[in-house]
Design a protein around this motif. Structure first.
Motif, mmCIF file in Angstrom:
data_model
loop_
_atom_site.group_PDB
_atom_site.id
_atom_site.type_symbol
_atom_site.label_atom_id
_atom_site.label_comp_id
_atom_site.label_asym_id
_atom_site.label_seq_id
_atom_site.Cartn_x
_atom_site.Cartn_y
_atom_site.Cartn_z
ATOM 1 N N TRP A 44 0.835 -1.211 0.000
ATOM 2 C CA TRP A 44 0.000 0.000 0.000
ATOM 3 C C TRP A 44 0.866 1.256 0.000
ATOM 4 O O TRP A 44 0.631 2.192 -0.771
ATOM 5 C CB TRP A 44 -0.934 -0.021 1.204
ATOM 6 N N THR A 45 1.856 1.293 0.904
ATOM 7 C CA THR A 45 2.690 2.499 1.013
ATOM 8 C C THR A 45 3.500 2.738 -0.262
ATOM 9 O O THR A 45 3.777 3.892 -0.600
ATOM 10 C CB THR A 45 3.646 2.402 2.216
ATOM 11 N N ARG A 46 3.865 1.679 -0.968
ATOM 12 C CA ARG A 46 4.558 1.863 -2.245
ATOM 13 C C ARG A 46 3.634 2.482 -3.284
ATOM 14 O O ARG A 46 4.054 3.332 -4.074
ATOM 15 C CB ARG A 46 5.085 0.513 -2.746
ATOM 16 N N ILE A 47 2.373 2.053 -3.281
ATOM 17 C CA ILE A 47 1.412 2.574 -4.257
ATOM 18 C C ILE A 47 1.102 4.041 -4.003
ATOM 19 O O ILE A 47 1.013 4.845 -4.926
ATOM 20 C CB ILE A 47 0.114 1.730 -4.235
ATOM 21 N N GLY A 52 0.403 11.639 0.124
ATOM 22 C CA GLY A 52 0.170 12.322 1.385
ATOM 23 C C GLY A 52 -0.067 11.373 2.545
ATOM 24 O O GLY A 52 -0.377 10.190 2.361
ATOM 25 N N ILE A 53 0.038 11.901 3.748
ATOM 26 C CA ILE A 53 -0.047 11.095 4.958
ATOM 27 C C ILE A 53 -1.428 10.488 5.162
ATOM 28 O O ILE A 53 -1.571 9.404 5.744
ATOM 29 C CB ILE A 53 0.350 11.948 6.191
ATOM 30 N N ILE A 57 -2.386 6.646 6.446
ATOM 31 C CA ILE A 57 -3.228 6.323 7.602
ATOM 32 C C ILE A 57 -4.394 5.431 7.171
ATOM 33 O O ILE A 57 -4.734 4.448 7.840
ATOM 34 C CB ILE A 57 -3.746 7.622 8.255
ATOM 35 N N LEU A 58 -5.001 5.771 6.035
ATOM 36 C CA LEU A 58 -6.084 4.949 5.509
ATOM 37 C C LEU A 58 -5.598 3.527 5.242
ATOM 38 O O LEU A 58 -6.296 2.556 5.544
ATOM 39 C CB LEU A 58 -6.634 5.564 4.220
ATOM 40 N N GLY A 59 -4.394 3.407 4.689
ATOM 41 C CA GLY A 59 -3.840 2.090 4.411
ATOM 42 C C GLY A 59 -3.607 1.286 5.674
ATOM 43 O O GLY A 59 -3.820 0.062 5.699
#
Length: 215
Positions: A44-47, A52-53, A57-59
């Motif tokens: 998720w963080t790679r995508i 934005g932050i 957080i949603l991920g």
């Protein structure tokens, strides 16, 4: 090896591992769930790395909730009289797996109008219907054979639709990011998000039914 053969072999391995650890329960199952959630969040963080932050957080929530739901279902279902051991958890797995399989083969065999061409051009309405029918039949047979609550017979249909919705949500995420797959960990399947996108809503909805007292 063809793409379908590769997809089938990897899929069968994943199913055997998931079922084996579901039956074992305890820390081995918890470890699998923790690794699953961690891997999903890495992808998720790679995508969304430039979004934005808020997206990070949603991920975190997106990956944490199904992990907690799966652990809750495995450990609490028996205490609530919902079968023995992993019966309800396996029902969750069967809804997701049979939806994926039914949608894949119905979509390829029938084709026809696209379900959401702007998000996922390969998905068809026939695939959605095939996935729902497959999920209702297979998970329904399991619920009946294990004496699970009859409400689950009807829940398979909206939950199968929710699984397809989870798939479309992840497809939309990838389309916005301009990537084909969330990762390359699983030959023939892509990444963990690609493989588990349908499990996210189904596990959370099942846990919500338990918490609400409907199950």
């Amino acid at each position: 090896m063809s793409e379908l053969a590769k997809r089938t072999v990897v899929g069968m391995i994943l199913i055997v591992v998931a079922l084996g650890l579901a039956f074992i329960g305890g820390w081995p199952f918890a470890l699998m769930v923790a690794l699953m959630a961690t891997g999903m969040y890495v992808e998720w963080t790679r995508i969304v790395r430039d979004w934005g932050i808020g997206w990070k957080i949603l991920g975190f929530i997106y990956c944490l909730l199904p992990a907690l739901a799966l652990l809750w279902i495995r450990e609490r279902a028996e205490y609530q009289g919902l079968g023995t051991g992993p019966d309800l958890l396996i029902w969750v797995f069967l809804v997701v797996w049979s939806t994926d399989i039914g949608a894949y083969f119905a979509g390829r065999a029938i084709g026809g109008p696209k379900l959401a061409p702007s998000i996922s051009p390969n998905k068809t309405i026939a695939g959605l219907v095939g996935g729902v029918i497959s999920a209702a039949a297979i998970s329904g047979l399991w619920a009946y054979s294990q004496g699970l609550p009859t409400i689950l017979y009807g829940m398979a249909v909206p939950f199968a639709i929710a699984a397809q919705g989870g798939d479309l949500f992840e497809s939309g995420l990838k389309r916005r990011a301009g990537v084909k797959d969330s990762g390359n960990w699983l030959p023939g399947h892509g990444g963990l998000l690609d493989r588990l996108d349908g499990l996210v809503p189904v596990s959370v909805l099942t846990a919500a039914l338990m918490l609400s007292g409907w199950l």
